[in-house]
Write a protein that holds these residues in place. Structure first.
Motif, PDB file in Angstrom:
ATOM      1  N   ALA A  48     -14.598   1.549  60.694  1.00 61.78           N
ATOM      2  CA  ALA A  48     -15.470   1.642  59.524  1.00 61.78           C
ATOM      3  C   ALA A  48     -16.898   1.666  59.344  1.00 61.78           C
ATOM      4  O   ALA A  48     -18.281   1.055  59.566  1.00 61.78           O
ATOM      5  CB  ALA A  48     -15.535  -0.429  59.736  1.00 61.78           C
ATOM      6  N   ARG A  49     -16.587   3.654  59.547  1.00 60.93           N
ATOM      7  CA  ARG A  49     -17.927   4.069  59.186  1.00 60.93           C
ATOM      8  C   ARG A  49     -18.270   4.003  58.013  1.00 60.93           C
ATOM      9  O   ARG A  49     -18.289   4.870  57.594  1.00 60.93           O
ATOM     10  CB  ARG A  49     -17.845   5.145  60.262  1.00 60.93           C
ATOM     11  N   LEU A  50     -19.217   3.316  57.621  1.00 57.97           N
ATOM     12  CA  LEU A  50     -19.941   2.334  56.341  1.00 57.97           C
ATOM     13  C   LEU A  50     -21.382   3.172  56.732  1.00 57.97           C
ATOM     14  O   LEU A  50     -22.481   2.647  57.166  1.00 57.97           O
ATOM     15  CB  LEU A  50     -19.881   1.876  55.734  1.00 57.97           C
ATOM     16  N   SER A  51     -21.889   4.001  54.796  1.00 56.84           N
ATOM     17  CA  SER A  51     -23.290   3.986  54.986  1.00 56.84           C
ATOM     18  C   SER A  51     -23.942   3.669  53.780  1.00 56.84           C
ATOM     19  O   SER A  51     -22.972   4.490  52.817  1.00 56.84           O
ATOM     20  CB  SER A  51     -23.642   5.629  55.336  1.00 56.84           C
ATOM     21  N   PRO A  52     -24.722   3.228  52.763  1.00 56.79           N
ATOM     22  CA  PRO A  52     -25.029   3.421  51.895  1.00 56.79           C
ATOM     23  C   PRO A  52     -25.782   4.258  50.978  1.00 56.79           C
ATOM     24  O   PRO A  52     -26.827   5.348  52.351  1.00 56.79           O
ATOM     25  CB  PRO A  52     -25.414   1.937  51.457  1.00 56.79           C
ATOM     26  N   TYR A  53     -25.629   5.348  50.049  1.00 61.12           N
ATOM     27  CA  TYR A  53     -26.655   5.635  49.154  1.00 61.12           C
ATOM     28  C   TYR A  53     -26.636   5.807  48.376  1.00 61.12           C
ATOM     29  O   TYR A  53     -26.154   5.002  47.072  1.00 61.12           O
ATOM     30  CB  TYR A  53     -25.901   7.374  49.298  1.00 61.12           C
ATOM     31  N   SER A  54     -28.056   6.286  46.922  1.00 58.14           N
ATOM     32  CA  SER A  54     -28.165   5.955  45.942  1.00 58.14           C
ATOM     33  C   SER A  54     -27.011   7.435  45.626  1.00 58.14           C
ATOM     34  O   SER A  54     -27.715   7.891  45.926  1.00 58.14           O
ATOM     35  CB  SER A  54     -29.630   6.317  45.656  1.00 58.14           C
ATOM     36  N   ALA A  55     -27.066   7.048  44.095  1.00 61.76           N
ATOM     37  CA  ALA A  55     -26.013   7.451  43.264  1.00 61.76           C
ATOM     38  C   ALA A  55     -26.111   7.516  42.099  1.00 61.76           C
ATOM     39  O   ALA A  55     -27.159   7.136  41.545  1.00 61.76           O
ATOM     40  CB  ALA A  55     -24.664   7.109  43.152  1.00 61.76           C
ATOM     41  N   HIS A  56     -26.662   8.848  41.825  1.00 63.32           N
ATOM     42  CA  HIS A  56     -26.976   9.333  39.604  1.00 63.32           C
ATOM     43  C   HIS A  56     -26.133  10.218  39.416  1.00 63.32           C
ATOM     44  O   HIS A  56     -25.692  11.528  39.395  1.00 63.32           O
ATOM     45  CB  HIS A  56     -27.956  10.643  40.797  1.00 63.32           C
TER      46      HIS A  56
END
Length: 180
Positions: A48-56
């Motif tokens: 469960a290697r999850l990371s949040p990122y802002s998507a453009h």
């Protein structure tokens, strides 16, 4: 790619949206901020290697950009999603199990934004939308090193296009030698 002296580089990754991809509705059609969770393959006993990122998102071209600070290493020391993304080959797939959208008060006539590191990519779109609607925007953009700042040409364009209504202050917590 930007990055402070000896520090991690920042990469802009352009990913394509699958034909069946649907983005959540938001903001009366006004856009909003899109966040994605990226999942890296399991490694070294880490799941469960999850990371949040802002998507453009660019719906016209069915793509989205992520600005990612690429930290070296990975499991077991840390999650390693940014390192995984830094090694993704052109044409390779990336698993994005969650997409969500957030909004801000579009009727604001004055707004203050505080941005840190690659989070400046989120602030850029919000500032442009607010300025386009006639608002005044003040922004603090904080970075660890002078070389960590990204999107400087885009911020300069906002400054030139909205004199008197857009102000930005760069704050650096660890100034590079000789930068004063």
């Amino acid at each position: 790619a930007a990055g402070g002296p000896g520090g991690p580089a920042v990469h802009r990754l352009r990913l394509s949206l699958p034909g069946a991809a649907r983005l959540p509705e938001c903001c009366g059609g006004g856009g909003g901020m899109v966040h994605v969770h990226v999942r890296a393959p399991d490694a070294a006993g880490r799941t469960a290697r999850l990371s949040p990122y802002s998507a453009h998102v660019d719906l016209k071209n069915r793509t989205f950009d992520l600005y990612v600070k690429i930290y070296p290493g990975g499991p077991p020391d840390h999650n390693g999603v940014s390192g995984y993304l830094g090694g993704v080959a052109v044409g390779e797939g990336v698993h994005v199990p969650e997409v969500r959208v957030w909004d801000w008060h579009r009727e604001s006539v004055r707004a203050g934004l505080v941005c840190f590191g690659v989070g400046a990519s989120e602030c850029l779109g919000s500032a442009a939308d607010l300025l386009g609607a006639g608002a005044e925007v003040r922004m603090v953009y904080a970075s660890r090193h002078t070389g960590d700042r990204i999107l400087l040409d885009e911020f300069r364009a906002l400054l030139g296009g909205h004199p008197g209504r857009f102000r930005i202050r760069h704050c650096v917590s660890r100034p590079d030698e000789g930068s004063g």
